[in-house]
Design a protein around this motif. Structure first.
Motif, PDB file in Angstrom:
ATOM      1  N   SER A 163       0.777  -1.244  -0.207  1.00  0.00           N
ATOM      2  CA  SER A 163      -0.075  -0.001  -0.009  1.00  0.00           C
ATOM      3  C   SER A 163       0.767   1.172   0.105  1.00  0.00           C
ATOM      4  O   SER A 163       0.806   2.230  -0.757  1.00  0.00           O
ATOM      5  N   LEU A 164       1.876   1.277   0.804  1.00  0.00           N
ATOM      6  CA  LEU A 164       2.729   2.433   0.988  1.00  0.00           C
ATOM      7  C   LEU A 164       3.410   2.796  -0.317  1.00  0.00           C
ATOM      8  O   LEU A 164       3.745   4.116  -0.742  1.00  0.00           O
ATOM      9  N   ARG A 165       3.801   1.840  -1.059  1.00  0.00           N
ATOM     10  CA  ARG A 165       4.481   1.849  -2.374  1.00  0.00           C
ATOM     11  C   ARG A 165       3.660   2.006  -3.639  1.00  0.00           C
ATOM     12  O   ARG A 165       4.090   2.293  -4.687  1.00  0.00           O
ATOM     13  N   ASP A 175       8.609   5.565  -2.586  1.00  0.00           N
ATOM     14  CA  ASP A 175      10.024   4.882  -2.321  1.00  0.00           C
ATOM     15  C   ASP A 175      10.262   4.886  -0.477  1.00  0.00           C
ATOM     16  O   ASP A 175      11.135   4.529   0.017  1.00  0.00           O
ATOM     17  N   SER A 176       9.229   5.126  -0.061  1.00  0.00           N
ATOM     18  CA  SER A 176       9.073   5.359   1.387  1.00  0.00           C
ATOM     19  C   SER A 176       9.700   3.820   2.143  1.00  0.00           C
ATOM     20  O   SER A 176      10.355   3.930   3.054  1.00  0.00           O
ATOM     21  N   VAL A 177       9.238   2.935   1.781  1.00  0.00           N
ATOM     22  CA  VAL A 177       9.382   1.614   2.489  1.00  0.00           C
ATOM     23  C   VAL A 177      11.104   1.260   2.053  1.00  0.00           C
ATOM     24  O   VAL A 177      11.879   1.085   2.978  1.00  0.00           O
ATOM     25  N   PRO A 182      14.722  -0.737   4.384  1.00  0.00           N
ATOM     26  CA  PRO A 182      15.158  -1.539   2.954  1.00  0.00           C
ATOM     27  C   PRO A 182      15.005  -3.026   3.213  1.00  0.00           C
ATOM     28  O   PRO A 182      14.640  -3.808   2.206  1.00  0.00           O
ATOM     29  N   GLU A 183      15.155  -3.576   4.422  1.00  0.00           N
ATOM     30  CA  GLU A 183      14.995  -5.059   4.564  1.00  0.00           C
ATOM     31  C   GLU A 183      13.272  -5.278   4.316  1.00  0.00           C
ATOM     32  O   GLU A 183      13.101  -6.351   4.080  1.00  0.00           O
ATOM     33  N   LEU A 184      12.574  -4.353   4.819  1.00  0.00           N
ATOM     34  CA  LEU A 184      11.041  -4.550   4.719  1.00  0.00           C
ATOM     35  C   LEU A 184      10.681  -4.824   3.189  1.00  0.00           C
ATOM     36  O   LEU A 184       9.943  -5.157   2.664  1.00  0.00           O
ATOM     37  N   GLU A 185      11.385  -3.570   2.190  1.00  0.00           N
ATOM     38  CA  GLU A 185      11.221  -3.961   0.751  1.00  0.00           C
ATOM     39  C   GLU A 185      11.747  -5.320   0.125  1.00  0.00           C
ATOM     40  O   GLU A 185      11.165  -5.864  -0.340  1.00  0.00           O
ATOM     41  N   ARG A 186      12.780  -5.725   0.919  1.00  0.00           N
ATOM     42  CA  ARG A 186      13.303  -7.024   0.233  1.00  0.00           C
ATOM     43  C   ARG A 186      12.197  -8.136   0.721  1.00  0.00           C
ATOM     44  O   ARG A 186      11.925  -9.034   0.023  1.00  0.00           O
ATOM     45  N   HIS A 187      11.634  -8.100   2.026  1.00  0.00           N
ATOM     46  CA  HIS A 187      10.781  -9.059   2.701  1.00  0.00           C
ATOM     47  C   HIS A 187       9.609  -9.034   1.691  1.00  0.00           C
ATOM     48  O   HIS A 187       9.054  -9.916   1.354  1.00  0.00           O
ATOM     49  N   ARG A 188       9.093  -7.639   0.938  1.00  0.00           N
ATOM     50  CA  ARG A 188       7.906  -7.643   0.403  1.00  0.00           C
ATOM     51  C   ARG A 188       8.328  -8.239  -1.086  1.00  0.00           C
ATOM     52  O   ARG A 188       7.524  -8.819  -1.603  1.00  0.00           O
ATOM     53  N   GLU A 189       9.612  -8.168  -1.837  1.00  0.00           N
ATOM     54  CA  GLU A 189       9.726  -8.935  -3.079  1.00  0.00           C
ATOM     55  C   GLU A 189       9.768 -10.229  -3.050  1.00  0.00           C
ATOM     56  O   GLU A 189       9.426 -10.934  -3.755  1.00  0.00           O
TER      57      GLU A 189
END
Length: 205
Positions: A163-165, A175-177, A182-189
């Protein structure tokens, strides 16, 4: 399994989405009752607390998104049996409910008022909760939030970071996450590449 019907907005996000994902991942058949936001005033009149999501279980209407999420998680192996791990899972999903409430309070605002409140959210609660969630993920090794497998805690965070991105939230930088946690972005991916989740969203397009 009992007959299930989940009623929620026709959006790929929000409080109903982790429940949909858990049901899909667990292979549980359910009626995905989606409706446009414009119909909410009418739909809510028939709901127990005038809010969604609502899970109908053999005709009985159950409210409260996290209670429903835990119920589905227990049915699908996405909620820990161990009491301590269950506590950690609950901590994540309840914290995400807190930060969602911050966002909901900005709904209906417009213009400069919306801009100011959303920018304050990004600098304040969003940054605080993103960094806190990232620290919890790192403490558990970086792959999952609880234990060594996927839980509803991961799904709850995934829906939030998506949602945030997404670009759908005005004045919330996409690009907030990746910038703040950045670890949350990798988790999301990783989760978006997980075949049951990837297939779910592929079929939604």
């Amino acid at each position: 399994m009992s007959q299930l019907k989940l009623t929620y907005f026709d959006v790929d996000g929000g409080r109903g989405e982790p429940i949909r994902l858990a049901l899909h991942i667990g292979g549980i058949e359910f009626e995905d009752d989606r409706f446009p936001l414009s119909d909410f005033a009418e739909v809510r009149q028939s709901l127990p607390l005038k809010q969604v999501p609502v899970l109908e279980l053999d005709g009985k209407a159950i409210t409260q998104c996290n209670a429903i999420c835990r119920f589905v998680g227990k049915q699908t192996g996405l909620y820990p049996n161990d009491l301590y791990l269950a506590l950690l899972c609950d901590e994540i999903i309840e914290a995400l409910e807190d930060v969602t409430n911050h966002l909901v309070r900005t709904f209906g605002l417009q213009g400069d008022d919306l801009k100011a409140k959303r920018e304050a959210l990004v600098e304040g609660p969003f940054t605080r909760y993103l960094r806190w969630a990232e620290s919890r993920l790192k403490e558990n090794g970086g792959d999952f939030f609880v234990g060594d497998s996927l839980t509803i805690a991961d799904l709850k965070v995934l829906v939030w970071t998506n949602s945030l991105r997404s670009g759908h939230l005005e004045y919330v930088p996409t690009d907030s996450v990746s910038r703040i946690a950045p670890e949350l972005e990798r988790h999301r991916e990783r989760l978006m590449a997980y075949s049951p989740i990837a297939n779910y969203y592929s079929n939604r397009r």
